[in-house]
Design a protein around this motif. Structure first.
Motif, short mmCIF file in Angstrom:
data_model
loop_
_atom_site.label_atom_id
_atom_site.label_comp_id
_atom_site.label_asym_id
_atom_site.label_seq_id
_atom_site.Cartn_x
_atom_site.Cartn_y
_atom_site.Cartn_z
N ALA A 111 -2.79 -8.93 -4.91
CA ALA A 111 -1.91 -10.00 -4.54
C ALA A 111 -2.48 -11.39 -4.88
O ALA A 111 -3.63 -11.42 -5.21
CB ALA A 111 -1.80 -9.83 -3.06
N GLY A 143 -3.46 -2.26 2.70
CA GLY A 143 -2.42 -1.87 1.72
C GLY A 143 -2.92 -0.54 0.86
O GLY A 143 -2.05 0.39 0.81
N THR A 186 3.01 5.63 -1.77
CA THR A 186 3.01 4.21 -1.60
C THR A 186 4.00 3.44 -0.54
O THR A 186 3.83 2.60 -0.25
CB THR A 186 3.19 3.40 -2.98
OG1 THR A 186 4.72 3.38 -3.31
CG2 THR A 186 2.28 3.67 -3.96
P1 ADP Z 1 5.76 -2.59 -1.56
O1 ADP Z 1 4.94 -1.67 -0.54
O2 ADP Z 1 6.49 -3.77 -0.37
O3 ADP Z 1 6.52 -2.23 -2.46
P2 ADP Z 1 3.56 -3.78 -3.06
O4 ADP Z 1 3.78 -2.41 -3.95
O5 ADP Z 1 3.22 -4.96 -3.96
O6 ADP Z 1 4.55 -3.61 -1.99
O7 ADP Z 1 2.38 -3.10 -2.32
C1 ADP Z 1 1.83 -4.09 -1.13
C2 ADP Z 1 0.05 -3.90 -1.37
O8 ADP Z 1 -0.13 -2.54 -1.25
C3 ADP Z 1 -0.08 -4.37 -2.76
O9 ADP Z 1 -0.51 -6.04 -2.61
C4 ADP Z 1 -1.71 -3.64 -2.60
O10 ADP Z 1 -2.57 -4.28 -1.84
C5 ADP Z 1 -1.26 -2.29 -1.78
N1 ADP Z 1 -0.90 -1.45 -2.74
C6 ADP Z 1 0.45 -1.06 -3.21
N2 ADP Z 1 0.15 0.07 -4.20
C7 ADP Z 1 -1.08 0.08 -4.52
C8 ADP Z 1 -1.69 1.12 -5.44
N3 ADP Z 1 -1.21 1.75 -6.20
N4 ADP Z 1 -3.27 1.06 -5.38
C9 ADP Z 1 -3.81 0.06 -4.64
N5 ADP Z 1 -3.19 -0.72 -3.79
C10 ADP Z 1 -1.78 -0.51 -3.55
#
Ligand code: ADP
Length: 312
Positions: free
Chosen positions: A228, A287, A255
């Motif tokens: 992020a 996250g 995720t």
């Molecule tokens: P959303 O879940 O709303 O689609 P993101 O995919 O950007 O949002 O994920 C939100 C946060 O979760 C990321 O900024 C990161 O901190 C964490 N995250 C998401 N996917 C991963 C991953 N594959 N590995 C590590 N951290 C992850």
């Protein structure tokens, strides 16, 4: 105190055979709804916030009410609607195991928040108000949430996550809704995919600059596995600055809900007095940890789990 506003839904997840992504033609119910996930995420990290949400007086509503109670979320603003069913999200899995959501919200309890249900005395006590965007799609919830944003005292930090990838936004003027909300928002948490449909495009730095020019003093742009980026102006209680974190390596299982976990981490850290740089690192850990187990709510980590993850 803190208040989270928005939908608490039953997610219908296709059951999958272990070791494959093939669904079995059978659904399982799981508690969900982005704002409800954020509320439970905060409950596990430090202190349960109040949650202003509306669920049906039906079996799905009982299931959600029991889940929230078990997580320690107070029921002060958890409303039961006698005349409308609980809102639903139907989850689809593609061949790679990626999930997409289709929402049943129109006419459900979720879209029936009423103006004035949260009184001024409650607002006067607040330090932090978090709003999830899907509640802005349907009336009367839309007007009720905009009224709440108008009435929130200046001292309350207002955070907002538009959750724009939900298929439902195709049916609305999402760009106008976001433009209407942003002047009332202090902290925007959004992914690159949330911002593109409203015309915000470019690098994370460009996105955050554009957002902080349109109302919020702080913008946090989530980037999945890439972590992020965050930017704040001098109006922020944590001061002007920029922060970036590349994300943590996680043994990813699912995720779903990672963004909601990140948002809970941001609120706990920033409202707890951490710097923007420390907050983004902590939120990335929350996250990442949330991707290591199945489900949105079920995978939300406790503070002890996040600290253990950070110590690895
Ligand atoms: P959303 O879940 O709303 O689609 P993101 O995919 O950007 O949002 O994920 C939100 C946060 O979760 C990321 O900024 C990161 O901190 C964490 N995250 C998401 N996917 C991963 C991953 N594959 N590995 C590590 N951290 C992850």
């Amino acid at each position: 105190s803190r208040l989270v506003v928005g939908e608490c839904l039953v997610d219908l997840h296709p059951k999958i055979e272990s070791g494959s992504h093939d669904d079995t033609g059978v659904y399982a119910r799981k508690p969900g709804g982005a704002p409800a996930n954020v509320a439970v995420g905060l409950a596990r990290l430090d202190e349960a916030p109040d949650l202003w949400t509306r669920i049906g007086a039906d079996g799905f509503g009982d299931f959600l009410a029991e889940t929230l109670a078990a997580e320690g979320v107070p029921d002060t603003h958890v409303e039961r609607d006698p005349d409308a069913p609980t809102g639903l999200a139907v989850v689809s899995l593609d061949a790679d195991g990626d999930r997409s959501f289709a929402l049943y919200l129109e006419g459900t309890a979720s879209s029936r928040l009423e103006t004035g249900a949260v009184d001024n005395a409650t607002l006067a006590d607040l330090d932090w108000l978090h709003v999830g965007g899907v509640e802005l799609a349907y009336e009367p919830s839309r007007s009720a949430v905009f009224d709440l944003l108008d009435r929130a005292p200046d001292g309350v930090t207002v955070s907002f996550d538009p959750n724009a990838r939900e298929s439902l936004w195709r049916a609305f003027d999402y760009a106008d809704t976001l433009a209407e909300a942003l002047p009332d928002v202090d902290v925007l948490v959004a992914s690159e995919e949330d911002l593109a449909p409203a015309g915000y495009e470019g690098s994370p730095e460009a996105l955050a600059s554009a957002i902080t020019a349109d109302g919020p003093h702080t913008a946090l742009i989530t980037r999945g596995a890439a972590g992020a980026y965050a930017r704040s102006t001098e109006d922020a209680p944590w001061g002007a600055g920029e922060a970036e974190h590349a994300g943590f390596d996680a043994d990813v299982v699912d995720t779903t809900g990672a963004g909601d976990a990140f948002t809970a981490g941001v609120i706990a850290a920033l409202d707890g007095g951490q710097s923007l740089a420390d907050a983004i690192r902590f939120a990335n850990a929350v996250g990442a940890r949330a991707t290591t187990a199945q489900g949105a709510m079920a995978a939300l980590p406790t503070r002890a789990q996040v600290e253990a993850f950070l110590a690895e």
